[in-house]
Write a protein that holds these residues in place. Structure first.
Motif, PDB file in Angstrom:
ATOM      1  N   VAL A 151       8.590   1.032  -1.180  1.00 31.90           N
ATOM      2  CA  VAL A 151       7.833   0.339  -2.229  1.00 31.90           C
ATOM      3  C   VAL A 151       8.091   0.925  -3.612  1.00 31.90           C
ATOM      4  N   LEU A 152       7.786   2.183  -3.788  1.00 32.58           N
ATOM      5  CA  LEU A 152       7.835   2.777  -5.129  1.00 32.58           C
ATOM      6  C   LEU A 152       9.255   2.958  -5.665  1.00 32.58           C
ATOM      7  N   LYS A 153      10.216   3.188  -4.784  1.00 31.06           N
ATOM      8  CA  LYS A 153      11.594   3.416  -5.233  1.00 31.06           C
ATOM      9  C   LYS A 153      12.477   2.180  -5.089  1.00 31.06           C
ATOM     10  N   SER A 154      11.891   1.050  -4.770  1.00 35.67           N
ATOM     11  CA  SER A 154      12.677  -0.174  -4.580  1.00 35.67           C
ATOM     12  C   SER A 154      13.218  -0.684  -5.913  1.00 35.67           C
ATOM     13  N   ASP A 155      14.435  -1.224  -5.870  1.00 37.13           N
ATOM     14  CA  ASP A 155      15.003  -1.818  -7.086  1.00 37.13           C
ATOM     15  C   ASP A 155      14.626  -3.295  -7.207  1.00 37.13           C
ATOM     16  N   ILE A 185      -9.858  -7.365   2.603  1.00 36.29           N
ATOM     17  CA  ILE A 185      -8.547  -7.782   3.075  1.00 36.29           C
ATOM     18  C   ILE A 185      -8.606  -9.251   3.455  1.00 36.29           C
ATOM     19  N   PRO A 186      -7.522  -9.962   3.340  1.00 40.40           N
ATOM     20  CA  PRO A 186      -6.215  -9.486   2.894  1.00 40.40           C
ATOM     21  C   PRO A 186      -6.172  -9.245   1.384  1.00 40.40           C
ATOM     22  N   THR A 187      -5.418  -8.241   1.002  1.00 37.44           N
ATOM     23  CA  THR A 187      -5.118  -7.991  -0.413  1.00 37.44           C
ATOM     24  C   THR A 187      -3.604  -7.938  -0.553  1.00 37.44           C
ATOM     25  N   LEU A 188      -3.103  -8.652  -1.523  1.00 41.59           N
ATOM     26  CA  LEU A 188      -1.677  -8.631  -1.841  1.00 41.59           C
ATOM     27  C   LEU A 188      -1.484  -7.917  -3.167  1.00 41.59           C
ATOM     28  N   ILE A 189      -0.567  -6.983  -3.198  1.00 40.71           N
ATOM     29  CA  ILE A 189      -0.248  -6.259  -4.438  1.00 40.71           C
ATOM     30  C   ILE A 189       1.252  -6.335  -4.647  1.00 40.71           C
ATOM     31  N   SER A 190       1.653  -6.681  -5.850  1.00 40.37           N
ATOM     32  CA  SER A 190       3.079  -6.626  -6.172  1.00 40.37           C
ATOM     33  C   SER A 190       3.341  -5.379  -7.008  1.00 40.37           C
ATOM     34  N   PHE A 191       4.486  -4.778  -6.753  1.00 41.39           N
ATOM     35  CA  PHE A 191       4.929  -3.590  -7.471  1.00 41.39           C
ATOM     36  C   PHE A 191       6.245  -3.909  -8.154  1.00 41.39           C
ATOM     37  N   LYS A 192       6.333  -3.509  -9.403  1.00 47.27           N
ATOM     38  CA  LYS A 192       7.555  -3.698 -10.182  1.00 47.27           C
ATOM     39  C   LYS A 192       7.942  -2.335 -10.745  1.00 47.27           C
ATOM     40  N   ASP A 193       9.141  -1.892 -10.445  1.00 46.39           N
ATOM     41  CA  ASP A 193       9.623  -0.565 -10.880  1.00 46.39           C
ATOM     42  C   ASP A 193       8.663   0.543 -10.460  1.00 46.39           C
ATOM     43  N   SER A 212      -3.952  -9.646  -5.759  1.00 40.61           N
ATOM     44  CA  SER A 212      -4.691 -10.826  -5.325  1.00 40.61           C
ATOM     45  C   SER A 212      -5.502 -10.463  -4.093  1.00 40.61           C
ATOM     46  N   ILE A 213      -6.746 -10.917  -4.042  1.00 39.78           N
ATOM     47  CA  ILE A 213      -7.634 -10.606  -2.918  1.00 39.78           C
ATOM     48  C   ILE A 213      -8.033 -11.902  -2.218  1.00 39.78           C
ATOM     49  N   GLY A 214      -7.956 -11.890  -0.890  1.00 39.32           N
ATOM     50  CA  GLY A 214      -8.377 -13.036  -0.101  1.00 39.32           C
ATOM     51  C   GLY A 214      -7.220 -13.948   0.263  1.00 39.32           C
ATOM     52  N   LEU A 215      -7.564 -15.003   0.984  1.00 38.27           N
ATOM     53  CA  LEU A 215      -6.573 -15.980   1.420  1.00 38.27           C
ATOM     54  C   LEU A 215      -6.133 -16.818   0.218  1.00 38.27           C
ATOM     55  N   VAL A 216      -4.832 -16.841  -0.038  1.00 43.62           N
ATOM     56  CA  VAL A 216      -4.290 -17.566  -1.190  1.00 43.62           C
ATOM     57  C   VAL A 216      -3.144 -18.467  -0.738  1.00 43.62           C
ATOM     58  N   SER A 217      -2.781 -19.396  -1.599  1.00 42.13           N
ATOM     59  CA  SER A 217      -1.701 -20.334  -1.298  1.00 42.13           C
ATOM     60  C   SER A 217      -0.333 -19.681  -1.521  1.00 42.13           C
ATOM     61  N   LYS A 218       0.695 -20.351  -1.014  1.00 40.74           N
ATOM     62  CA  LYS A 218       2.067 -19.877  -1.212  1.00 40.74           C
ATOM     63  C   LYS A 218       2.385 -19.800  -2.700  1.00 40.74           C
ATOM     64  N   GLU A 219       1.927 -20.792  -3.472  1.00 43.56           N
ATOM     65  CA  GLU A 219       2.197 -20.796  -4.911  1.00 43.56           C
ATOM     66  C   GLU A 219       1.564 -19.578  -5.588  1.00 43.56           C
ATOM     67  N   GLU A 220       0.352 -19.234  -5.170  1.00 40.43           N
ATOM     68  CA  GLU A 220      -0.319 -18.072  -5.754  1.00 40.43           C
ATOM     69  C   GLU A 220       0.410 -16.787  -5.380  1.00 40.43           C
ATOM     70  N   ILE A 221       0.940 -16.722  -4.166  1.00 36.01           N
ATOM     71  CA  ILE A 221       1.718 -15.556  -3.752  1.00 36.01           C
ATOM     72  C   ILE A 221       2.973 -15.438  -4.603  1.00 36.01           C
ATOM     73  N   LEU A 222       3.651 -16.550  -4.814  1.00 35.50           N
ATOM     74  CA  LEU A 222       4.865 -16.531  -5.640  1.00 35.50           C
ATOM     75  C   LEU A 222       4.576 -16.126  -7.076  1.00 35.50           C
ATOM     76  N   ASP A 223       3.376 -16.469  -7.581  1.00 39.18           N
ATOM     77  CA  ASP A 223       2.985 -16.049  -8.936  1.00 39.18           C
ATOM     78  C   ASP A 223       2.880 -14.530  -9.044  1.00 39.18           C
ATOM     79  N   LEU A 224       2.567 -13.857  -7.941  1.00 41.38           N
ATOM     80  CA  LEU A 224       2.444 -12.404  -7.953  1.00 41.38           C
ATOM     81  C   LEU A 224       3.779 -11.700  -8.162  1.00 41.38           C
ATOM     82  N   VAL A 225       4.864 -12.406  -7.855  1.00 49.80           N
ATOM     83  CA  VAL A 225       6.188 -11.764  -7.923  1.00 49.80           C
ATOM     84  C   VAL A 225       7.069 -12.336  -9.028  1.00 49.80           C
ATOM     85  N   LYS A 226       6.471 -13.109  -9.933  1.00 50.34           N
ATOM     86  CA  LYS A 226       7.230 -13.663 -11.075  1.00 50.34           C
ATOM     87  C   LYS A 226       7.261 -12.670 -12.207  1.00 50.34           C
TER      88      LYS A 226
END
Length: 102
Positions: free
Chosen positions: A15-19, A73-81, A88-102
């Motif tokens: 996670v932390l060292k991912s490019d 839970i569920p909790t989704l966290i995106s990490f950048k660098d 995001s916390i709770g059940l979310v849509s695919k679109e909301e998940i994709l927003d976390l990684v934009k």
């Protein structure tokens, strides 16, 4: 790309060292909403080569859950660098998940 199971031993490397941007799904086996979210998270992982998707079981990794203040839970966290980017916390849509990684 398939979903990677992460624990305290490989968290830093995966996670932390991912490019790539990393999406982490904090879940538990007994959690109904987590079971509903899991196939959506796997679909996102399989359809997006540019991100890494990981899962952390909060029951077996309480230290990581505590460190990232996982209260629900569920909790989704995106990490950048290696830094917490979006959450995001709770059940979310695919679109909301994709927003976390934009």
């Amino acid at each position: 790309m398939s979903v990677i199971e992460v624990n305290k031993d490989n968290f830093e490397e995966e996670v932390l060292k991912s490019d790539k941007i990393v999406l982490v799904d904090f879940f538990a086996d007994w959690c109904g909403p987590c079971k509903m979210l899991s196939p959506i998270v796997e679909q996102v992982a399989n359809e997006n080569e540019n991100i890494k998707v990981c899962k952390i079981n909060t029951d077996t990794e309480p230290v990581l859950a505590f460190e990232y203040k996982i209260m629900s839970i569920p909790t989704l966290i995106s990490f950048k660098d290696g830094v917490l980017y979006k959450k995001s916390i709770g059940l979310v849509s695919k679109e909301e998940i994709l927003d976390l990684v934009k």
